[in-house]
Write an enzyme that holds these catalytic residues in place. Structure first.
Site, short mmCIF file in Angstrom:
data_model
loop_
_atom_site.label_atom_id
_atom_site.label_comp_id
_atom_site.label_asym_id
_atom_site.label_seq_id
_atom_site.Cartn_x
_atom_site.Cartn_y
_atom_site.Cartn_z
N TYR A 94 0.83 -1.22 0.00
CA TYR A 94 0.00 0.00 0.00
C TYR A 94 0.86 1.26 0.00
CZ TYR A 94 -3.89 -3.05 0.14
OH TYR A 94 -4.79 -4.03 -0.23
N HIS A 145 -14.54 0.59 -0.77
CA HIS A 145 -13.41 -0.29 -0.48
C HIS A 145 -12.32 0.42 0.32
CE1 HIS A 145 -14.45 -3.19 -4.02
NE2 HIS A 145 -15.24 -3.33 -2.98
N CYS A 159 -7.21 3.10 12.62
CA CYS A 159 -6.75 2.45 13.86
C CYS A 159 -7.63 1.23 14.14
CB CYS A 159 -6.84 3.42 15.04
SG CYS A 159 -6.33 2.61 16.60
N CYS A 219 -1.43 5.10 17.01
CA CYS A 219 -2.60 5.94 16.76
C CYS A 219 -2.51 7.15 17.69
CB CYS A 219 -3.88 5.15 17.03
SG CYS A 219 -5.38 6.16 17.10
N ASN A 235 -17.50 1.16 -20.39
CA ASN A 235 -16.33 0.36 -20.05
C ASN A 235 -15.46 0.14 -21.28
OD1 ASN A 235 -15.40 -0.89 -17.52
ND2 ASN A 235 -15.29 -2.75 -18.76
N LEU A 236 -14.15 -0.09 -21.04
CA LEU A 236 -13.26 -0.27 -22.20
C LEU A 236 -13.55 -1.59 -22.89
CD1 LEU A 236 -10.91 1.15 -23.63
CD2 LEU A 236 -9.34 -0.22 -22.26
N ASP A 237 -13.80 -2.63 -22.06
CA ASP A 237 -14.06 -3.97 -22.62
C ASP A 237 -15.35 -4.51 -22.04
OD1 ASP A 237 -10.86 -4.16 -21.32
OD2 ASP A 237 -11.18 -4.03 -23.48
N1 APR Z 1 -11.81 3.40 -19.59
C1 APR Z 1 -12.84 2.62 -19.19
N2 APR Z 1 -12.70 1.38 -18.68
C2 APR Z 1 -11.44 0.92 -18.58
C3 APR Z 1 -10.31 1.67 -18.98
C4 APR Z 1 -10.53 2.96 -19.50
N3 APR Z 1 -9.52 3.74 -19.91
N4 APR Z 1 -9.20 0.91 -18.75
C5 APR Z 1 -9.62 -0.26 -18.23
N5 APR Z 1 -10.96 -0.26 -18.14
C6 APR Z 1 -11.84 -1.31 -17.62
C7 APR Z 1 -11.37 -2.71 -17.94
O1 APR Z 1 -11.94 -3.12 -19.18
C8 APR Z 1 -11.94 -3.50 -16.76
O2 APR Z 1 -13.24 -3.97 -17.06
O3 APR Z 1 -11.82 -1.20 -16.22
C9 APR Z 1 -12.03 -2.48 -15.64
C10 APR Z 1 -10.99 -2.68 -14.56
O4 APR Z 1 -11.29 -3.90 -13.94
P1 APR Z 1 -10.46 -4.34 -12.65
O5 APR Z 1 -9.01 -4.14 -12.90
O6 APR Z 1 -10.99 -5.66 -12.24
O7 APR Z 1 -10.85 -3.24 -11.54
P2 APR Z 1 -12.19 -3.17 -10.70
O8 APR Z 1 -13.35 -3.66 -11.49
O9 APR Z 1 -12.27 -1.79 -10.14
O10 APR Z 1 -11.90 -4.20 -9.49
C11 APR Z 1 -12.89 -4.27 -8.49
O11 APR Z 1 -11.46 -5.72 -7.22
O12 APR Z 1 -9.33 -6.19 -6.61
C12 APR Z 1 -10.52 -5.67 -6.16
O13 APR Z 1 -10.83 -4.08 -4.46
C13 APR Z 1 -10.34 -4.24 -5.76
O14 APR Z 1 -11.86 -2.40 -6.08
C14 APR Z 1 -11.22 -3.48 -6.74
C15 APR Z 1 -12.22 -4.54 -7.18
#
Ligand code: APR
Length: 233
Positions: free
Chosen positions: A55, A108, A116, A135, A200-202
């Protein structure tokens, strides 16, 4: 149906264009680390140095990182939307705040604070956090990252569920839909007849559940969507 109440869920993808690593996908944080080693209560008890170093590195990586057009567009929506709005972020960075969002909660936890484990007080924390740090409120050496680990309860779930039951529009931005309870929010929103939109990107694990799913970078899709929703008001 006129839109009055909006709930926006964001994930790591909204911060990707700011240069903050996502978790899954190429170069993701979970490629370099095992969740079991850095993001569970057992890991913190077993090997606090490794957890704190993980972290500390993510906290340090936030220096020099700026909010992007998607964060700024959501802050504009926050500023101008007359109805209810809640931005629920899974992210632990402070980019939504720095863009100006206020109707926001971190389900999260937050990277830039320390919690603390003794008295529950949150401390703003921008530097490295060594294990056994004391703390200042209760004097116990029980400060830990203010992060919700896997296996722990996300923050403010009652407030989130209340907002989900009241929202007319649920928008999911930049999340893979891999982690619950956030991944289940779209189902709850649909149960309460909200419209659902994914930016979302994908394709994500829950794309099939959305009324509409637009693929592309958040920095382009979110400002366009915010312009439209403010226009239609
Ligand atoms: N614009 C939009 N979407 C994007 C971009 C972008 N530029 N880049 C990546 N992404 C999308 C990816 O396609 C993916 O679906 O963001 C998503 C990221 O997914 P993760 O890496 O799994 O992140 P997240 O969904 O926030 O994870 C959820 O998992 O590990 C735990 O606590 C952690 O809060 C996190 C939780």
């Amino acid at each position: 149906m006129a839109i009055e109440n909006i709930l926006v869920l964001t994930g790591a993808g909204i911060s990707a264009e700011s240069g903050v690593a996502t978790f899954r996908g190429p170069g993701g944080l979970w490629e370099g680390h095992r969740v079991e080693d850095v993001c569970t209560p057992e890991a913190l008890a077993r090997d606090p140095d490794t957890v704190h170093r993980f972290y500390d590195a993510r906290r340090a990586a936030l220096a020099g990182v700026e909010p992007n057009a998607a964060h700024r567009a959501l802050a504009r929506l926050d500023d101008e939307w007359p109805g209810e709005l809640l931005i629920v972020t899974q992210n632990v960075d402070d980019l939504h705040e720095r863009a100006g969002a206020t109707r926001l909660l971190h389900m999260h936890g937050e990277l830039l604070s320390a919690l603390c484990a003794g008295c529950g007080k949150k401390h703003i924390w921008r530097k490295s956090l060594p294990p056994m740090a004391e703390c200042s409120a209760c004097g116990q050496a029980m400060l830990r990252p203010d992060i919700v680990f896997f296996g722990e309860i996300p923050r403010e779930m009652e407030r989130i569920e209340a907002a989900l039951s009241a929202c007319d529009l649920f928008v999911s931005i930049g999340t893979s839909g891999a982690v619950y309870p956030a991944a289940g929010f779209v189902r709850t929103a649909r149960h309460y007849d909200a419209r659902t939109l994914e930016l979302n990107l994908d394709p994500s694990e829950g794309s099939f559940l959305f009324d509409e799913s637009r693929m592309g970078p958040a920095g382009a899709l979110v400002p366009t969507w915010v312009d439209a929703v403010l226009e239609e008001r």
